[in-house]
Design a protein around this motif. Structure first.
Motif, mmCIF file in Angstrom:
data_model
loop_
_atom_site.group_PDB
_atom_site.id
_atom_site.type_symbol
_atom_site.label_atom_id
_atom_site.label_comp_id
_atom_site.label_asym_id
_atom_site.label_seq_id
_atom_site.Cartn_x
_atom_site.Cartn_y
_atom_site.Cartn_z
ATOM 1 N N GLU A 1 21.363 27.925 35.247
ATOM 2 C CA GLU A 1 21.754 27.374 33.950
ATOM 3 C C GLU A 1 21.561 28.403 32.840
ATOM 4 O O GLU A 1 22.408 28.515 31.946
ATOM 5 C CB GLU A 1 20.949 26.114 33.648
ATOM 6 N N ARG A 2 20.452 29.164 32.888
ATOM 7 C CA ARG A 2 20.221 30.210 31.876
ATOM 8 C C ARG A 2 21.328 31.253 31.921
ATOM 9 O O ARG A 2 21.840 31.681 30.887
ATOM 10 C CB ARG A 2 18.872 30.902 32.114
ATOM 11 N N ARG A 3 21.696 31.664 33.139
ATOM 12 C CA ARG A 3 22.774 32.652 33.301
ATOM 13 C C ARG A 3 24.074 32.131 32.691
ATOM 14 O O ARG A 3 24.750 32.843 31.953
ATOM 15 C CB ARG A 3 23.018 32.918 34.781
ATOM 16 N N GLU A 4 24.429 30.911 33.055
ATOM 17 C CA GLU A 4 25.697 30.343 32.584
ATOM 18 C C GLU A 4 25.721 30.219 31.061
ATOM 19 O O GLU A 4 26.728 30.533 30.427
ATOM 20 C CB GLU A 4 25.941 28.990 33.244
ATOM 21 N N LYS A 5 24.617 29.771 30.471
ATOM 22 C CA LYS A 5 24.551 29.631 29.012
ATOM 23 C C LYS A 5 24.661 30.983 28.327
ATOM 24 O O LYS A 5 25.368 31.126 27.319
ATOM 25 C CB LYS A 5 23.251 28.945 28.590
ATOM 26 N N ALA A 6 23.951 31.991 28.853
ATOM 27 C CA ALA A 6 23.983 33.321 28.241
ATOM 28 C C ALA A 6 25.387 33.927 28.334
ATOM 29 O O ALA A 6 25.893 34.493 27.360
ATOM 30 C CB ALA A 6 22.957 34.239 28.909
ATOM 31 N N LYS A 7 26.023 33.794 29.482
ATOM 32 C CA LYS A 7 27.375 34.343 29.640
ATOM 33 C C LYS A 7 28.368 33.625 28.736
ATOM 34 O O LYS A 7 29.242 34.256 28.136
ATOM 35 C CB LYS A 7 27.808 34.256 31.103
ATOM 36 N N LYS A 8 28.214 32.318 28.610
ATOM 37 C CA LYS A 8 29.087 31.554 27.712
ATOM 38 C C LYS A 8 28.904 32.050 26.275
ATOM 39 O O LYS A 8 29.867 32.237 25.533
ATOM 40 C CB LYS A 8 28.756 30.064 27.821
ATOM 41 N N ARG A 9 27.660 32.267 25.873
ATOM 42 C CA ARG A 9 27.373 32.738 24.518
ATOM 43 C C ARG A 9 27.956 34.128 24.287
ATOM 44 O O ARG A 9 28.483 34.417 23.211
ATOM 45 C CB ARG A 9 25.856 32.742 24.286
ATOM 46 N N ILE A 10 27.902 35.005 25.284
ATOM 47 C CA ILE A 10 28.492 36.341 25.153
ATOM 48 C C ILE A 10 29.979 36.225 24.857
ATOM 49 O O ILE A 10 30.501 36.889 23.963
ATOM 50 C CB ILE A 10 28.235 37.188 26.426
ATOM 51 N N TYR A 11 30.674 35.365 25.603
ATOM 52 C CA TYR A 11 32.113 35.208 25.377
ATOM 53 C C TYR A 11 32.404 34.559 24.024
ATOM 54 O O TYR A 11 33.409 34.878 23.392
ATOM 55 C CB TYR A 11 32.761 34.439 26.528
ATOM 56 N N GLU A 12 31.524 33.672 23.569
ATOM 57 C CA GLU A 12 31.710 33.072 22.241
ATOM 58 C C GLU A 12 31.528 34.093 21.133
ATOM 59 O O GLU A 12 32.273 34.094 20.153
ATOM 60 C CB GLU A 12 30.710 31.933 22.030
ATOM 61 N N LEU A 13 30.529 34.960 21.268
ATOM 62 C CA LEU A 13 30.206 35.917 20.205
ATOM 63 C C LEU A 13 31.042 37.195 20.256
ATOM 64 O O LEU A 13 31.280 37.819 19.217
ATOM 65 C CB LEU A 13 28.719 36.293 20.266
ATOM 66 N N ALA B 1 33.181 46.134 27.103
ATOM 67 C CA ALA B 1 31.870 45.887 26.507
ATOM 68 C C ALA B 1 31.368 44.495 26.872
ATOM 69 O O ALA B 1 30.183 44.311 27.177
ATOM 70 C CB ALA B 1 31.937 46.046 24.984
ATOM 71 N N VAL B 2 32.270 43.517 26.867
ATOM 72 C CA VAL B 2 31.897 42.154 27.248
ATOM 73 C C VAL B 2 31.469 42.131 28.715
ATOM 74 O O VAL B 2 30.474 41.501 29.072
ATOM 75 C CB VAL B 2 33.060 41.168 26.995
ATOM 76 N N ALA B 3 32.185 42.859 29.575
ATOM 77 C CA ALA B 3 31.851 42.910 31.000
ATOM 78 C C ALA B 3 30.479 43.547 31.223
ATOM 79 O O ALA B 3 29.711 43.102 32.092
ATOM 80 C CB ALA B 3 32.925 43.677 31.765
ATOM 81 N N ILE B 4 30.145 44.569 30.439
ATOM 82 C CA ILE B 4 28.829 45.214 30.562
ATOM 83 C C ILE B 4 27.720 44.223 30.207
ATOM 84 O O ILE B 4 26.729 44.102 30.923
ATOM 85 C CB ILE B 4 28.754 46.472 29.666
ATOM 86 N N MET B 5 27.899 43.492 29.103
ATOM 87 C CA MET B 5 26.876 42.530 28.702
ATOM 88 C C MET B 5 26.794 41.377 29.703
ATOM 89 O O MET B 5 25.708 40.879 29.999
ATOM 90 C CB MET B 5 27.150 42.016 27.286
ATOM 91 N N VAL C 1 23.380 40.273 32.083
ATOM 92 C CA VAL C 1 22.737 38.955 32.212
ATOM 93 C C VAL C 1 22.199 38.783 33.632
ATOM 94 O O VAL C 1 21.054 38.360 33.821
ATOM 95 C CB VAL C 1 23.716 37.808 31.849
ATOM 96 N N ASP C 2 23.011 39.137 34.627
ATOM 97 C CA ASP C 2 22.563 39.016 36.018
ATOM 98 C C ASP C 2 21.387 39.937 36.298
ATOM 99 O O ASP C 2 20.407 39.539 36.931
ATOM 100 C CB ASP C 2 23.715 39.322 36.986
ATOM 101 N N ALA C 3 21.469 41.182 35.823
ATOM 102 C CA ALA C 3 20.377 42.140 36.036
ATOM 103 C C ALA C 3 19.094 41.669 35.357
ATOM 104 O O ALA C 3 18.001 41.794 35.923
ATOM 105 C CB ALA C 3 20.778 43.510 35.519
#
Length: 161
Positions: free
Chosen positions: A83-95, A108-112, A116-118
């Motif tokens: 859930e933390r991963r999914e929320k963080a990735k969603k936030r990256i795409y939003e921002l 740059a989005v792909a790097i961030m 998240v996984d790392a």
């Protein structure tokens, strides 16, 4: 094993209605069209679980869902991390993604996103990406196990006369 008989609970219910309610409880319920009952296994404790899925789910997908539903400690920890991963990735795409106020490059989005996984796998603590024009993106693991995604802009005004 017989089921306890339904009573009217002190209310005036027609005996025919009570009989009908008992019959409904004894009739097997039909599955909605397109659903099937599947059995999977928790990947951590090995406990079996039954879920209802759409036709065509692979055994891996079924086991994943059973794991997410399992109450063992390892499965619950896994579920929170996912859930933390999914929320963080969603936030990256939003921002920072295509729908953002000021979108940045897909690279740059792909790097961030990969960071998240790392970070969740404890391979790194944080990453800061300089996106140019005073814009930075930061992804970091916080003390309470949450993942923080930060978008910052630095505005500098310099005048020379």
């Amino acid at each position: 094993m017989s089921r306890p008989k339904k009573t009217d609970g002190g209310h005036n219910i027609d005996p025919k209605d009570l009989e009908e309610m008992e019959r409904e409880d004894q009739e097997p319920r039909e599955m909605p069209k397109g659903l099937e009952t599947q059995t999977g296994t928790c990947r951590f404790c090995g406990q079996s679980g039954v879920i209802h899925t759409m036709f065509g789910w692979s055994q891996e997908q079924i086991d994943e869902q059973v794991t997410l539903n399992c109450q063992c400690e390892a499965a619950q920890s896994y579920k929170k991390a996912k859930e933390r991963r999914e929320k963080a990735k969603k936030r990256i795409y939003e921002l920072f993604g295509a729908g953002a106020e000021k979108p940045v490059s897909e690279e740059a989005v792909a790097i961030m996103d990969a960071a998240v996984d790392a970070i969740e796998n404890k391979g790194m603590k944080s990453i800061t990406v300089d996106l140019g024009h005073g814009v930075r993106g930061k992804v970091a693991k916080m003390a309470k196990e949450s993942i923080k995604v930060e978008h910052s802009e630095r505005k500098t005004q310099t005048y020379e006369e």
